[in-house]
Design an enzyme around this catalytic site. Structure first.
Site, PDB file in Angstrom:
ATOM      1  N   CYS A 258      67.445  71.342  26.381  1.00 51.70           N
ATOM      2  CA  CYS A 258      68.492  72.080  26.162  1.00 51.70           C
ATOM      3  C   CYS A 258      69.695  71.742  26.971  1.00 51.70           C
ATOM      4  O   CYS A 258      69.699  70.895  27.828  1.00 51.70           O
ATOM      5  CB  CYS A 258      67.872  73.641  26.830  1.00 51.70           C
TER       6      CYS A 258
ATOM      7  N   HIS B 288      72.100  77.465  27.401  1.00 47.90           N
ATOM      8  CA  HIS B 288      71.683  78.564  28.032  1.00 47.90           C
ATOM      9  C   HIS B 288      71.976  78.528  29.779  1.00 47.90           C
ATOM     10  O   HIS B 288      72.242  77.289  30.012  1.00 47.90           O
ATOM     11  CB  HIS B 288      70.039  79.059  27.822  1.00 47.90           C
TER      12      HIS B 288
END
Length: 391
Positions: free
Chosen positions: A339, A321
């Site tokens: 992430c 992301h």
């Protein structure tokens, strides 16, 4: 004269009794013939004999078992099997006239009546009737199938069958599942839990092929008194071959098409110094795409954090992301909570190219793959995956 008339009347009475018994059947579902043999051969019993399977008065008959009506020494002229609601069961008589076979499944917990007629090789007719009852499951279990019809997915997408209740008879389920593709592909089913069985190929799917899946589960004995509630099918397509590769110490996320690198984005991955925050090694896949996603992790002190262009690749909590707020570290330092952080423009560019089912391969980390996730198909070796099939 009186004695002769009495004998004649007795013979007539015996003949009437034989006619009255002409349409009865035996307990085993065999038609009884009409008539009885006389001294000169007239009135001989018909030679044709009709039988049926299931037999008359059978109970708990499996719904997938075909109804078969047969005749010996004759030809069938009429066959009908009717449910207790009045609907006829579909079926066909063989070209030789010797057998009638049903061509559709029966219903659970129903009573069926069959009636058949035949003409024997002696030209005489016989008739046959009977009833049987199908089984009533203790539980009917529904299943779902993924991917759904007409989806286009990436080359790592498994086929997943999930059941509403645990399955005991795994072998029976696997026999009911078929996968057909445009090309010969080696693949296998593996049970990830008592209620989920997935199919994956040995290697990633070939690109641009069509996959047809049939799960003929209605009537299948799942064990413990449970039976399949309905059949499910799907037809989907494998798209182009795109693979994401991240070697965490490199701080680069590379994208490959058909084996050739087409993009490289600077990234920040999970914090190296804390193993629990590492981006875990393993082979995953893009599970979902969200233009905007909210992130919460009370353990590390953040809640309601909004990030753009989020592609989930693990149920353990990992995403690719945008994190423009971390721009100073992207491409230089691994400091995320697991992430893969990208600059906003790069995240949008990748988001637009990504497809659910695309492989994501992570290497260089100290953390192994989270095997508690229900999307872990590619983190098994091929030999280990084959070992997950029904024993």
């Amino acid at each position: 004269m009186i004695e002769r008339r009495m004998v004649f009347k007795a013979a007539l009475a015996a003949g009437a009794a034989l006619v009255a018994a002409a349409c009865s059947s035996t307990n085993d579902g065999t038609a009884l013939p009409t008539g009885a043999a006389g001294a000169d051969g007239e009135g001989a019993q018909p030679v044709a004999k009709i039988t049926a399977e299931p037999a008359a008065d059978a109970k708990d008959v499996p719904v997938l078992k075909p109804v078969v009506i047969k005749v010996a020494d004759g030809k069938l002229t009429e066959c009908k099997v009717t449910a207790d609601g009045g609907k006829d069961v579909k079926g066909d008589t063989a070209p030789d006239g010797l057998t009638w076979t049903s061509s559709e499944p029966l219903g659970y917990g129903k009573t069926y009546t069959y009636a058949a007629k035949a003409t024997g090789t002696d030209g005489k007719p016989v008739e046959f009737t009977g009833k049987f009852t199908t089984l009533s499951p203790a539980k009917q279990v529904r299943a779902t199938l993924n991917p759904a019809d007409n989806q286009v997915v990436g080359v790592a997408m498994p086929i997943s069958v999930k059941f509403a209740s645990p399955v005991k008879n795994r072998a029976a389920v696997e026999k009911a599942l078929t996968v057909k593709t445009d090309k010969d592909i080696e693949g296998a089913w593996g049970w990830l839990s008592d209620s989920q069985v997935d199919y994956r190929p040995k290697e990633y799917w070939p690109q641009n092929i069509t996959v047809n899946v049939e799960a003929k589960l209605y009537g299948v004995d799942l064990g413990g008194g449970a039976y399949g509630k309905a059949d499910v099918t799907t037809k989907f397509k494998i798209g182009r071959n795109q693979v994401v590769k991240v070697n965490t110490p490199d701080h680069q996320m590379r994208v490959y098409r058909n084996g050739s690198q087409v993009k490289s984005y600077p990234c920040a991955n999970g914090l190296d110094a804390e193993v629990d925050r590492n981006t875990p090694n393993g082979t995953y896949m893009i599970m979902s795409k969200e233009p905007s996603a909210i992130f919460d992790n009370a353990r590390y002190g953040y809640t309601n954090v909004n990030k753009k262009w989020a592609c989930r690749f693990s149920n353990h909590g990992e995403f690719i992301h945008e994190n423009q707020d971390n721009a100073a570290n992207i491409g230089k330092t691994n400091n995320s909570h697991g992430c893969v952080n990208l600059l906003e423009a790069d995240a949008k560019d990748f988001f637009d190219s990504a497809m659910v089912g695309d492989p994501v391969e992570i290497t260089g980390s100290k953390l192994g793959p989270p095997m508690a996730s229900d999307v872990k198909d590619w983190n098994y070796s091929w030999a280990a995956w084959q070992g997950l099939g029904a024993k």
